[in-house]
Motif scaffolding. Sequence first.
Motif, short mmCIF file in Angstrom:
data_model
loop_
_atom_site.label_atom_id
_atom_site.label_comp_id
_atom_site.label_asym_id
_atom_site.label_seq_id
_atom_site.Cartn_x
_atom_site.Cartn_y
_atom_site.Cartn_z
N VAL A 1 68.30 29.80 13.80
CA VAL A 1 68.59 29.31 12.45
C VAL A 1 67.28 28.96 11.76
CG1 VAL A 1 69.58 27.32 11.21
CG2 VAL A 1 70.90 28.47 12.99
N ALA A 2 67.21 29.24 10.46
CA ALA A 2 66.07 28.81 9.65
C ALA A 2 66.40 27.46 9.01
CB ALA A 2 65.76 29.83 8.57
N GLN A 3 65.45 26.54 9.10
CA GLN A 3 65.59 25.24 8.43
C GLN A 3 64.58 25.18 7.30
OE1 GLN A 3 65.32 21.75 10.94
NE2 GLN A 3 64.84 20.41 9.22
N ILE A 4 65.08 24.99 6.08
CA ILE A 4 64.22 24.85 4.91
C ILE A 4 64.34 23.43 4.40
CG2 ILE A 4 63.67 25.69 2.59
CD1 ILE A 4 65.88 27.89 4.59
N ASP A 5 63.26 22.69 4.45
CA ASP A 5 63.26 21.30 3.97
C ASP A 5 62.59 21.24 2.60
OD1 ASP A 5 64.46 20.25 6.25
OD2 ASP A 5 62.53 20.05 7.28
N ILE A 6 63.27 20.57 1.66
CA ILE A 6 62.72 20.33 0.32
C ILE A 6 62.59 18.82 0.18
CG2 ILE A 6 63.10 20.57 -2.16
CD1 ILE A 6 64.75 23.10 -1.51
N ILE A 7 61.36 18.33 0.16
CA ILE A 7 61.08 16.89 0.23
C ILE A 7 60.39 16.45 -1.06
CG2 ILE A 7 59.95 15.07 1.57
CD1 ILE A 7 59.83 17.21 3.88
N ASP A 8 60.89 15.38 -1.66
CA ASP A 8 60.23 14.85 -2.86
C ASP A 8 59.96 13.36 -2.68
OD1 ASP A 8 62.25 13.02 -4.40
OD2 ASP A 8 63.45 14.78 -3.91
N ASN A 9 59.01 12.85 -3.44
CA ASN A 9 58.66 11.42 -3.38
C ASN A 9 59.19 10.68 -4.59
OD1 ASN A 9 56.93 12.49 -5.27
ND2 ASN A 9 55.11 11.38 -4.56
N GLY A 10 60.37 11.11 -5.05
CA GLY A 10 61.00 10.48 -6.21
C GLY A 10 61.73 9.20 -5.87
N PRO A 11 62.61 8.75 -6.75
CA PRO A 11 63.26 7.44 -6.59
C PRO A 11 64.37 7.40 -5.57
CG PRO A 11 64.10 8.54 -8.55
CD PRO A 11 63.00 9.42 -8.01
N GLY A 12 64.75 8.53 -5.01
CA GLY A 12 65.84 8.56 -4.05
C GLY A 12 67.19 8.67 -4.75
N ILE A 13 68.21 8.96 -3.97
CA ILE A 13 69.56 9.14 -4.50
C ILE A 13 70.30 7.82 -4.40
CG2 ILE A 13 71.75 10.36 -4.18
CD1 ILE A 13 70.05 12.64 -2.89
N PRO A 14 70.91 7.35 -5.49
CA PRO A 14 71.66 6.08 -5.43
C PRO A 14 72.71 6.11 -4.33
CG PRO A 14 71.42 6.82 -7.71
CD PRO A 14 70.91 7.94 -6.84
N ALA A 15 72.83 5.01 -3.61
CA ALA A 15 73.77 4.95 -2.49
C ALA A 15 75.20 5.26 -2.92
CB ALA A 15 73.69 3.57 -1.84
N ALA A 16 75.56 4.89 -4.15
CA ALA A 16 76.93 5.09 -4.63
C ALA A 16 77.28 6.57 -4.79
CB ALA A 16 77.13 4.37 -5.96
N LEU A 17 76.26 7.44 -4.89
CA LEU A 17 76.50 8.86 -5.13
C LEU A 17 76.44 9.70 -3.86
CD1 LEU A 17 74.39 9.51 -8.37
CD2 LEU A 17 76.82 8.98 -8.20
N VAL B 1 55.97 26.16 -13.80
CA VAL B 1 56.05 26.44 -15.23
C VAL B 1 56.87 25.36 -15.94
CG1 VAL B 1 56.98 28.03 -16.96
CG2 VAL B 1 55.73 28.93 -14.99
N GLU B 2 58.03 25.01 -15.39
CA GLU B 2 58.92 24.04 -16.04
C GLU B 2 58.31 22.65 -16.08
OE1 GLU B 2 62.92 24.06 -14.55
OE2 GLU B 2 63.05 26.25 -14.57
N SER B 3 57.52 22.30 -15.07
CA SER B 3 56.92 20.96 -15.03
C SER B 3 55.55 20.93 -15.69
CB SER B 3 56.79 20.48 -13.58
OG SER B 3 55.81 21.24 -12.88
N ASP B 4 55.12 22.09 -16.20
CA ASP B 4 53.80 22.20 -16.84
C ASP B 4 52.68 21.77 -15.90
OD1 ASP B 4 52.16 22.92 -18.94
OD2 ASP B 4 52.24 20.96 -19.91
N MET C 1 62.57 17.72 -9.29
CA MET C 1 61.57 17.67 -10.36
C MET C 1 62.00 16.74 -11.48
SD MET C 1 60.48 20.75 -12.95
CE MET C 1 62.09 20.63 -13.75
N GLN C 2 63.24 16.88 -11.94
CA GLN C 2 63.73 16.06 -13.04
C GLN C 2 63.80 14.59 -12.65
OE1 GLN C 2 67.41 18.14 -13.70
NE2 GLN C 2 66.51 19.60 -15.15
N ALA C 3 64.21 14.31 -11.40
CA ALA C 3 64.29 12.92 -10.95
C ALA C 3 62.90 12.28 -10.92
CB ALA C 3 64.93 12.86 -9.57
N MET C 4 61.90 13.03 -10.47
CA MET C 4 60.54 12.48 -10.41
C MET C 4 59.94 12.30 -11.80
SD MET C 4 58.79 14.26 -7.04
CE MET C 4 59.25 15.96 -7.42
N LEU C 5 60.14 13.28 -12.68
CA LEU C 5 59.55 13.20 -14.01
C LEU C 5 60.20 12.11 -14.86
CD1 LEU C 5 59.08 16.98 -14.94
CD2 LEU C 5 57.40 15.38 -14.02
N GLU C 6 61.48 11.81 -14.60
CA GLU C 6 62.18 10.79 -15.37
C GLU C 6 62.06 9.40 -14.76
OE1 GLU C 6 66.19 12.12 -15.77
OE2 GLU C 6 65.63 13.95 -16.85
#
Length: 360
Positions: free
Chosen positions: A290-306, A217-220, A255-260
């Motif tokens: 243990v349950a492992q839940i993976d959330i994978i996106d093909n966005g720009p990645g997280i800056p190394a500094a963060l 819904v949020e990403s239309d 979602m926000q990282a990919m859309l921006e």
Amino acid sequence: MLASAIINQRLLEHLNTGVLLLDADLIVLYMNPAAEALLEMSGKRGVGVPFTDLCIETDESASALEQSVITGHSYTKRETIIKLHNQQHITLDYSVSPVAHPETRLPSLLIELQGRDRLTRISREEQLISKQETTRSLVRGLAHEIKNPLGGIRGAAQLLARELPTEELGEYTNIIIEEADRLRDLVDRLLGPRQIPKQEQVNIHEVLERVCQLIEVESDGVILISRDYDPSIPEFEADKGQMIQALLNICRNAMQAMLENKEQVERPMLILRTRTIRQFTIGHHRHRLVAQIDIIDNGPGIPAALREDLFYPMVSGRAEGTGLGLSISQSLINQSQGIIEFVSDADKTTFSIYLPLEPL
């Protein structure tokens, strides 16, 4: 002698240390179950093949083994990156000792393998949990010191508003009151949910489907969502609302990282994957399931500094970001004795949530 040999072999099979025996030509003669697990190769397939077909460190590693056979000298290496037969990389400590074959008495090599990846991960998790606890204590103390004077400022502004001679001057006191309320709300968000978790039986896939609906819904409908679920994962005790919030914060960030991302070439995609892991350690505790839940996106990645400080409050790579979502998610997952980890590169980020399925 036969009984002694059987006992020795059983002892080797129950060791956590991987043990291999190679002949003088570096052909694998024996590997115990721990070695099979580390090298991701069954004994049936591994025995009888060259050791370098199972794994290799560098081009010189085979010659080092050959020299050990010739000279009779032992050696040890620490935190060495090994490439396995399936192209995966693992970190090992290993020792090489020339020995005589117990039956033929021919020169052989005894190799002991100790995986470092699990120990490194446990150490990293302990540091992460410790940082989270320190941060929460700091935020609680800071919130207390901020909210007390804010209440006084707000109260004084309200009293002042009653004594003002004109309504126009009341605009200034309204600004004071509104800004004090805004700061109070920010502090409350820093503290995260303060209500006692409402424990109930939770199906993780129902939680993920609810998150999917909200993201769609949020990403239309721009975000393509792929599901890869393990239907055998049982229900477990948790606060369903808090679990939805924790996973939604992660998915919303992705979602926000990919859309921006102006350089996004492929269609923005989110992959939700669930699996079970047995005998898995989270922090100081070893859990049977243990349950492992993976959330994978093909966005720009997280800056190394963060990356080192990503779960701290107010840390964000977005100009409009508050930096509270991941911090709150980690706190909520910690309440269920779980933990969130991540790996990221230029075009792929994976957040992995680990949740115990059975109480300690």
